[in-house]
Design a protein around this motif. Structure first.
Motif, PDB file in Angstrom:
ATOM      1  N   ASN A 310       0.775  -1.248   0.000  1.00 45.50           N
ATOM      2  CA  ASN A 310       0.000   0.000   0.000  1.00 45.50           C
ATOM      3  C   ASN A 310       0.806   1.297   0.000  1.00 45.50           C
ATOM      4  O   ASN A 310       0.356   2.304  -0.532  1.00 45.50           O
ATOM      5  CB  ASN A 310      -0.934   0.021   1.219  1.00 45.50           C
ATOM      6  N   SER A 312       3.502   4.366  -0.494  1.00 44.04           N
ATOM      7  CA  SER A 312       4.283   4.971  -1.568  1.00 44.04           C
ATOM      8  C   SER A 312       5.689   4.370  -1.540  1.00 44.04           C
ATOM      9  O   SER A 312       6.274   4.165  -0.471  1.00 44.04           O
ATOM     10  CB  SER A 312       4.372   6.478  -1.361  1.00 44.04           C
ATOM     11  N   GLU A 385      -3.614   0.327   4.887  1.00 46.64           N
ATOM     12  CA  GLU A 385      -4.258   0.750   3.629  1.00 46.64           C
ATOM     13  C   GLU A 385      -4.506   2.258   3.669  1.00 46.64           C
ATOM     14  O   GLU A 385      -4.197   2.986   2.716  1.00 46.64           O
ATOM     15  CB  GLU A 385      -5.558  -0.047   3.439  1.00 46.64           C
ATOM     16  N   LYS A 386      -5.010   2.763   4.819  1.00 45.29           N
ATOM     17  CA  LYS A 386      -5.275   4.209   4.952  1.00 45.29           C
ATOM     18  C   LYS A 386      -3.972   5.001   4.898  1.00 45.29           C
ATOM     19  O   LYS A 386      -3.863   6.014   4.186  1.00 45.29           O
ATOM     20  CB  LYS A 386      -5.986   4.497   6.277  1.00 45.29           C
ATOM     21  N   ARG A 389      -2.804   5.265   1.365  1.00 46.83           N
ATOM     22  CA  ARG A 389      -3.478   6.293   0.552  1.00 46.83           C
ATOM     23  C   ARG A 389      -2.899   7.674   0.855  1.00 46.83           C
ATOM     24  O   ARG A 389      -2.581   8.448  -0.060  1.00 46.83           O
ATOM     25  CB  ARG A 389      -4.983   6.271   0.824  1.00 46.83           C
ATOM     26  N   LYS A 392       0.634   8.003  -0.665  1.00 49.66           N
ATOM     27  CA  LYS A 392       0.659   8.187  -2.125  1.00 49.66           C
ATOM     28  C   LYS A 392       0.155   9.585  -2.487  1.00 49.66           C
ATOM     29  O   LYS A 392       0.677  10.228  -3.397  1.00 49.66           O
ATOM     30  CB  LYS A 392      -0.175   7.101  -2.805  1.00 49.66           C
ATOM     31  N   GLU A 393      -0.815  10.080  -1.714  1.00 48.74           N
ATOM     32  CA  GLU A 393      -1.308  11.441  -1.960  1.00 48.74           C
ATOM     33  C   GLU A 393      -0.188  12.452  -1.720  1.00 48.74           C
ATOM     34  O   GLU A 393      -0.015  13.400  -2.480  1.00 48.74           O
ATOM     35  CB  GLU A 393      -2.493  11.721  -1.030  1.00 48.74           C
ATOM     36  N   GLU A 397       3.168   7.495  -6.143  1.00 46.07           N
ATOM     37  CA  GLU A 397       3.163   6.016  -6.138  1.00 46.07           C
ATOM     38  C   GLU A 397       4.375   5.385  -5.478  1.00 46.07           C
ATOM     39  O   GLU A 397       5.432   5.760  -5.396  1.00 46.07           O
ATOM     40  CB  GLU A 397       3.049   5.478  -7.579  1.00 46.07           C
TER      41      GLU A 397
END
Lengths: 397, 397
Positions: A310, A312, A385-386, A389, A392-393, A397
């Motif tokens: 998950n 980055s 997972e959170k 996210r 990556k934000e 990636e």
């Protein structure tokens, strides 16, 4: 009335971990910020049986005043066990039971350090110990912690000041990084401590929780010169709430600690000491430890797998061979504090910002600590997972 | 290796009581030197039941890490109880659970005192607290303890130096003398503390053990100015081996103590805190205390009667209205040390020499401490008879 507090306590404040943990009272928040053993790791059935037996067989023993040194049968058993591992020398060492290893580590600073004496510690290191040392007004020097342990050149530079009383090392699966000090570096730290007359405080709360790789000899097992004080605890292998730890060290040091123990809290809860003794003698500790390692190996592998899947790719992280923690590092120059704040406030996942583990919280670090022992598998997966996210934000990636 | 210990611990040594207690390992020796609650005073049946229930109902609560402030239901209950007695102001006070009152008293010195700050204490006073204060390098000033409490003129002279941070008072059935500070002197000490900006540490381990006379309001109940820190313990009313005490004090002080507690031992054994909470809520504490007072009233009266019957009339002694101790004084100028030494070595009765309770063990005193809570009736009678023979041999009828 205006209170003037001592210099000692003006140097410490409530740990940043506690501040983060406040958010975790929000039921929506998944906490990867704790350091608690997995509740399923507690041998509840055996403890319940033993506790009942204690009160049925000898209740007064578990209720009356006891010795400051600790419960004699427990002390003797621990000495024998350590001696078998080459970590206790009956000729030169003694052992005292403490109210958790926290008290053992704090007492080393109390008996050895005057204000402004230097304690060298890994940077980062366990905040509870750093604050305990600060509460005796010592001067903390953080030594860069590399993949294989402290930077020895940095350590020697500080030792050269002649003001170093203690070198504090968590050699196995360190808190917060999960890193383990190599045999070469253990030998190097030992030789430097000997050369400059400093005491090594070797704190080993996680040593029995190795689930990968080969065991590495402790510095205490190398000690032929009365250099090492070796603290251990039942918190991670039995239960932390009972507050039973111990430290084996040269007799002169332990004798001073016994006097301190007498004035600090008289003795450690005696029911808990008898409980630990009876668990060690009546239950199969090796089997119990094997079951703990199985639990933590699974949780660690699950977390590493979820990070891999998950996070980055810009985020690096340690791959511990034991213990409770993974240490993640954001890309050079990124804002770790805003990452941790957004994580808990927007994404409802609590992690511990890395500066909490630095000698001064103002010291720069791009890292944060993840704990895999306390959350459930579901929480581990959802939490990573959170965080993924968010990462990556913020970093792509 | 040569160890250089901190100045703090170089100021303290193992308590003289412990040295005396070594003799008591000799089965022939009758010990009137202890300070333990009577074993028959422990509510073993209730504690056994409650402990079993804790593990059957919520084992994880009793085994996992907990809050440094203490178990919230216990803290809330104690606050309510103290508030009902006027000894806790929800507006200005806070309360923390400690590992016995010993830790509460030691922490007051840690948070308030820098080296060479002055703590005033009764002379004589409880050796455990005096050594705890010394372990923070404070300057202890002994204030003559009269029948009705500290000599206020002496106290004010020391307060005038402006260096007094804490006034340490055991107002009820003091250890070692059994004396109780009068209401007038409590008011006097309070006014002086307020006038000179010192904190009163009111240590009240024996207050619930009054078996004669009228209860006297605590200084904490007079406190409108945030002057008093009030420490209590379960050691004498439930069991000392569980090491549960508490202190109510102005919020600012308790907040600092919480940070200290976190670094000293993280938190107090949580099983013991839940046990104390459930005992207070499930059992009839008043009935239990009444049974304790009955036990101690009987033992105290028996000891006073035996002293009256056997001791040389040249020996004076206190007549406590509660607590665990009687304080005996030899004729002016007699050799107390040789009396105590002959008592244990020739007559096989252990008592505690009074100098053990002075600020410096070299301070002169002709007194010694007798304990009536620990020995059996038979031991009390035999011990006083032997001491009587020695006293008449040394001082005549």
């Amino acid at each position: 009335m205006n209170y003037k507090f001592s210099e000692k306590v003006s140097h410490i404040q409530a740990s940043a971990i506690r501040e983060i943990l406040k958010f975790t009272s929000d039921p929506e928040v998944i906490s990867l910020a704790a350091g608690n053993p997995a509740p399923e790791a507690f041998p509840v059935k055996e403890i319940t049986r033993i506790s009942n037996e204690i009160f049925n067989e000898d209740p007064i023993l578990a209720l009356q005043y006891s010795l400051s040194e600790g419960y004699t049968p427990l002390r003797d058993l621990l000495k024998k066990d350590l001696e078998a591992k080459g970590e206790f020398d009956p000729e030169s060492d003694e052992l005292i039971i403490t109210s958790g290893a926290q008290q053992a580590n704090a007492m080393i600073a109390k008996v050895l350090c005057d204000p402004d004496d230097i304690i060298c510690c890994e940077a980062p290191s366990f905040i509870g110990s750093l604050n305990a040392f600060k509460s005796y007004n010592v001067c903390l020097k953080g030594i860069t912690l590399e993949e294989d342990g402290m930077n020895l050149a940095e350590l020697e530079d500080v030792l050269k000041t002649g003001k170093v009383k203690v070198i504090y090392v968590i050699a196995n699966f360190q808190n917060p990084t999960g890193l383990t000090t190599s045999l070469e570096k253990r030998k190097g730290i030992y030789e430097l401590a000997k050369k400059y007359g400093a005491v090594i405080l070797e704190d080993n709360p996680y040593g029995d929780l190795r689930f990968d790789g080969e065991n590495i000899p402790s510095m205490k097992s190398m000690d032929k010169d009365g250099v090492v004080a070796y603290s251990r605890t039942f918190s991670k292998v039995l239960a932390p709430g009972i507050r039973v730890g111990y430290i084996s060290a040269p007799k002169e040091i332990v004798n001073k600690m016994v006097i301190c123990k007498q004035v600090d809290d008289v003795h450690t809860n005696i029911w808990a000491q008898v409980l630990a003794y009876r668990f060690l003698t009546e239950c199969d500790m090796n089997e119990h430890l094997a079951s703990l390692r199985k639990i933590y190996k699974h949780k660690c592998e699950l977390m590493l797998e979820q990070i891999e899947k998950n996070f980055s790719s810009k985020i690096t992280y340690t791959k511990p061979q034991g213990g409770l923690f993974v240490w993640c590092t954001l890309p050079e120059g990124s804002d770790m504090t805003s990452f941790c704040t957004r994580a808990v406030q927007e994404f409802k996942v609590a992690v511990v910002p890395g500066n909490a583990f630095m000698v001064s919280e103002s010291d720069k670090t791009a890292s944060f600590r993840l704990n895999f022992s306390t959350p459930t598998d579901e929480q581990l997966i959802a939490g990573c997972e959170k965080l993924g996210r968010l990462s990556k934000e913020m970093f792509g990636e």
